[in-house]
Write a protein that holds these residues in place. Structure first.
Motif, PDB file in Angstrom:
ATOM      1  N   THR A 198      -2.437   7.664   4.783  1.00 49.59           N
ATOM      2  CA  THR A 198      -3.534   8.632   4.708  1.00 49.59           C
ATOM      3  C   THR A 198      -3.291   9.643   3.598  1.00 49.59           C
ATOM      4  OG1 THR A 198      -2.435  10.008   6.377  1.00 49.59           O
ATOM      5  CG2 THR A 198      -4.086   8.423   7.152  1.00 49.59           C
ATOM      6  N   GLU A 199      -2.054   9.698   3.098  1.00 50.58           N
ATOM      7  CA  GLU A 199      -1.719  10.576   1.985  1.00 50.58           C
ATOM      8  C   GLU A 199      -0.904   9.796   0.969  1.00 50.58           C
ATOM      9  OE1 GLU A 199       0.338  13.931   3.465  1.00 50.58           O
ATOM     10  OE2 GLU A 199      -1.356  14.713   4.609  1.00 50.58           O
ATOM     11  N   GLY A 200      -0.991  10.202  -0.295  1.00 54.48           N
ATOM     12  CA  GLY A 200      -0.218   9.529  -1.329  1.00 54.48           C
ATOM     13  C   GLY A 200      -0.855   8.215  -1.725  1.00 54.48           C
ATOM     14  N   SER A 201      -0.053   7.267  -2.166  1.00 55.61           N
ATOM     15  CA  SER A 201      -0.556   5.989  -2.649  1.00 55.61           C
ATOM     16  C   SER A 201       0.024   4.848  -1.837  1.00 55.61           C
ATOM     17  CB  SER A 201      -0.182   5.799  -4.124  1.00 55.61           C
ATOM     18  OG  SER A 201       1.228   5.781  -4.270  1.00 55.61           O
ATOM     19  N   VAL A 202      -0.644   3.700  -1.919  1.00 52.57           N
ATOM     20  CA  VAL A 202      -0.122   2.518  -1.245  1.00 52.57           C
ATOM     21  C   VAL A 202       1.012   1.946  -2.074  1.00 52.57           C
ATOM     22  CG1 VAL A 202      -2.326   1.988  -0.182  1.00 52.57           C
ATOM     23  CG2 VAL A 202      -1.760   0.975  -2.382  1.00 52.57           C
ATOM     24  N   PRO A 203       1.917   1.169  -1.460  1.00 50.61           N
ATOM     25  CA  PRO A 203       3.044   0.611  -2.215  1.00 50.61           C
ATOM     26  C   PRO A 203       2.587  -0.443  -3.204  1.00 50.61           C
ATOM     27  CG  PRO A 203       2.974  -0.312  -0.018  1.00 50.61           C
ATOM     28  CD  PRO A 203       1.946   0.786  -0.050  1.00 50.61           C
TER      29      PRO A 203
END
Length: 236
Positions: A198-203
């Motif tokens: 829900t925060e940041g980026s996906v791997p």
């Protein structure tokens, strides 16, 4: 256990199947870790469907696999720890997924085990609305019965993981399982947090270099393309 690289894939699979019966669970997992690290993808892809089914159980519910719904840390702490490390987002099983993903292997998944509306649509030779299925099913002149989806390793793994919750037999009434201590539901939380943050980026879903660590998310970096299935669900 010795794993010479000149083994035929069928012999490797036969050896692992025998070990799953004759060896303690902890030793089985240690052997699997070594196999995943040492063997090339062309041999590992032959054991992948068996290993996924061994973990999550069969789609018809006959085989329970590692029975993740009943595995609790407070009841079986040693086995629980081994399983969670093996299936973690950076664990050996996900490293195997990335290793096979790099070689573009596909695995057949029966359409008959998809959710009802999706299954009915495909069997009527109509593509579901979800783009997830659009490049994965080949219609035949005889219709949709007996069709398979051609899934990549990540999709195949996640399909089995998701469906194992509903294909396995109901838990005994006398068995009290706390979801906060249950291996399956804790893995659900970890996978959602990792692949659908829900925060940041996906791997990044590019596979790691041979022998390197699994891909990881870095704070402040631009999001990488979503892993397959990261933006869709099994149902249309």
């Amino acid at each position: 256990m010795a794993f010479p690289h000149l083994q035929q894939p069928s012999f490797l699979l036969a050896s692992l199947k025998a070990d799953s019966i004759n060896k303690p669970f902890a030793q089985q997992c240690q052997d699997l870790i070594k196999v995943i690290e040492d063997f090339p993808a062309k041999e590992l892809h032959t054991i992948f469907p068996w290993l996924v089914e061994s973990i999550f159980g069969s789609l018809d519910g006959v085989l329970v696999g590692w029975n993740l719904r009943c595995l609790q840390g407070r009841v079986n702490p040693v086995e629980y720890s081994i399983v969670m490390e093996f299936l973690d987002t950076g664990g050996p099983m996900m490293k195997l997924v990335y290793k096979l993903q790099a070689e573009d292997y596909k695995f057949d998944f029966p359409v008959s085990y998809l959710p009802g509306p999706v299954k009915a649509s495909i069997q009527e030779c109509i593509l579901p609305d979800s783009p997830l299925y659009h490049s994965k099913v080949q219609f035949t002149p005889t219709g949709g019965l007996g069709l398979n989806l051609a899934l990549n390793p990540f999709e195949y793994y996640i399909f089995f993981f998701a469906l194992s919750l509903i294909t396995q037999k109901p838990l005994p009434v006398s068995l009290h399982v706390r979801t906060s201590d249950c291996a399956y539901f804790i893995l659900v939380d970890r996978y959602l947090s990792w692949f659908l943050p829900t925060e940041g980026s996906v791997p990044c879903h590019s596979p790691p270099a041979q022998g390197g660590p699994a891909p990881h998310r870095l704070p402040g970096h631009q999001p990488c393309p979503l892993l397959p299935m990261a933006s869709t669900t099994l149902a249309s």
